[in-house]
Scaffold this active site. Structure first.
Site, PDB file in Angstrom:
ATOM      1  N   ASP A   1       0.826  -1.212   0.000  1.00  0.00           N
ATOM      2  CA  ASP A   1       0.000   0.000   0.000  1.00  0.00           C
ATOM      3  C   ASP A   1       0.858   1.259   0.000  1.00  0.00           C
ATOM      4  O   ASP A   1       2.023   1.243   0.415  1.00  0.00           O
ATOM      5  CB  ASP A   1      -0.870   0.048   1.268  1.00  0.00           C
ATOM      6  CG  ASP A   1      -2.026  -0.945   1.219  1.00  0.00           C
ATOM      7  OD1 ASP A   1      -1.987  -1.847   0.368  1.00  0.00           O
ATOM      8  OD2 ASP A   1      -2.935  -0.798   2.045  1.00  0.00           O
TER       9      ASP A   1
ATOM     10  N   HIS B   1       3.776  -2.001   3.191  1.00  0.00           N
ATOM     11  CA  HIS B   1       3.815  -0.677   2.555  1.00  0.00           C
ATOM     12  C   HIS B   1       5.151  -0.540   1.835  1.00  0.00           C
ATOM     13  O   HIS B   1       6.197  -0.683   2.488  1.00  0.00           O
ATOM     14  CB  HIS B   1       3.659   0.425   3.606  1.00  0.00           C
ATOM     15  CG  HIS B   1       2.340   0.370   4.309  1.00  0.00           C
ATOM     16  ND1 HIS B   1       2.089  -0.495   5.347  1.00  0.00           N
ATOM     17  CD2 HIS B   1       1.188   1.059   4.105  1.00  0.00           C
ATOM     18  CE1 HIS B   1       0.832  -0.341   5.755  1.00  0.00           C
ATOM     19  NE2 HIS B   1       0.270   0.598   5.029  1.00  0.00           N
TER      20      HIS B   1
HETATM   21 ZN    ZN Z   1      -2.536   3.233   3.173  1.00  0.00          ZN
END
Ligand code: ZN
Length: 396
Positions: A221, A362
């Site tokens: 992400d 991430h």
């Molecule tokens: Zn996010």
């Protein structure tokens, strides 16, 4: 709305903190000086001459304390329902003076029904949904055996005033069947709809049982970022496909990385234009935050994002605005953004991952990229196969 406190307010406290007590003692008509509700609030200020009121009670509170404030020499008798139903409940406060003359105050206790009820559990008896139930996920799928002609939906609601209707659960046909559970508020307005796609196979080819399937998805992400290129190298080295939830306004800064994702077979998901929470926004605002990202990705790569992941997992529902794309959350969250420590992130992933897991990372941190390299290697050794989120959704 405050919390539903069951602690009675003491009359002494109330007298000290509220309106001044008149010194007149006994009048022809006895009057109440003031009244407090614990919890609850009058919809208009109290006036001793006014005898009819409405009191708003928070939805979660099924009982209240009425605390009249009286001048000296007066007595009180309260008629109060023990348990408040949703909607209107009546209470009466009778005030007497020393001559037993009486004044009655009438209160409508309005217990407010929640207008935002959700399911608190949803299951298909005997069959496994593709995701663990989460009230903010509105779409599920399940595969049943080829000889299953009907399935039973079990559910509970988080608001006892809400009701539900299930449509389409009888008479399963071969192929895809849609079961819809509509949650309605007390006013019978449909507020949330949950859908389960139930697939009944044509042949004797039965779906695998969950324990044997070891497909998982790894998702990244908040990128693209300066670390994405290195991550793509790692994915290439391991020969796996991942799913990237892109923040739209970063796409133009890393065009080569995003093109590489497409060229190398990774799936692209939508993580909004600027990482806004899709909550407390109008449908138009949400649609724009999603649409701008789709436009940026399409212009650069000619590809569409296939799923949406709401930033922070925060989403107050507008499935009708984007119902062509599934909303995808995650099931393994190593909190890599918090720890920024490769070993911790690796351990957190390894202890929680199982068949069907969707791992959240991430591609903003070198520690997360390094952790991805390690866990992909170890999970492959344990027999897991990495697929994109879209592929995983089809399998389970
Ligand atoms: Zn996010």
């Amino acid at each position: 709305m405050g919390s539903c406190s069951s602690t009675p307010a003491s009359t002494n406290d109330a007298q000290q903190s509220n309106s001044p007590i008149s010194s007149q003692s006994v009048e022809a008509q006895p009057q109440m000086a003031n009244v407090l509700f614990e919890p609850g609030e009058l919809t208009q200020p109290f006036d001793p001459e006014q005898h009819h009121y409405t009191v708003e009670i928070p939805t979660e509170c099924d009982h209240i304390n009425i605390v009249p404030i009286l001048d000296p020499g007066l007595t009180v008798d309260i008629e109060n329902p023990e348990k408040l139903e949703y909607g209107k409940n009546e209470a009466k406060v009778h005030i007497f003076n020393e001559m037993q003359e009486e004044t009655t105050y009438f209160f409508i206790l309005n217990r407010i029904a929640s207008d935002n009820a959700y399911l608190s559990s949803l299951s298909l008896d005997g069959f496994k949904l593709d995701y663990t139930f989460n009230k903010a996920i509105y779409e599920y799928s399940a595969k049943v055996k080829s000889d299953t002609e009907s399935v039973k939906v079990s559910l509970t609601l988080d608001d006892e005033a809400a009701t539900y209707e299930i449509s389409g659960n009888d008479d399963l046909k071969y192929g895809d069947n849609m079961i819809t559970v509509s949650v309605m508020s007390q006013s019978k307005k449909i507020i949330n709809e949950y859908r389960i796609k139930v697939t009944r196979p044509e042949s004797a080819a039965e779906p695998s049982t969950s324990g044997e399937v070891k497909y998982i998805a790894i998702t990244f992400d908040d990128g693209p970022s300066p670390y994405t290129d290195e991550l793509l190298d790692i994915l290439q080295k391991h020969n796996i496909h991942a799913t990237f939830y892109l923040v739209g306004n970063r796409v133009s800064s890393y065009p080569n990385e995003v093109k590489r994702m497409v060229n190398e077979g990774h799936a692209l998901g939508n993580h909004t234009w600027d990482h806004s929470y899709l909550k407390n926004l109008s449908d138009d605002e949400k649609r724009n935050l999603i649409g701008q990202t789709d436009d940026a990705v399409r212009e650069l790569t000619g590809q569409e994002t296939t799923t949406i992941r709401p930033p922070g997992g925060k989403w107050d529902r507008s499935i009708k605005s984007f119902d062509d794309k599934p909303i995808v959350f995650w099931s393994v969250d190593p909190e890599d953004w918090k720890y920024r420590n490769t070993e911790t992130v690796v351990n957190n992933i390894m202890k929680s991952t199982k068949g069907g897991s969707i791992i959240l990372l991430h591609d903003l941190y070198p520690t997360s990229v390094e952790a991805a390299d390690i866990v992909i290697g170890r999970l492959k050794e344990q027999g897991y196969t990495f697929v994109t989120v879209d592929e995983l959704r089809e399998m389970y």
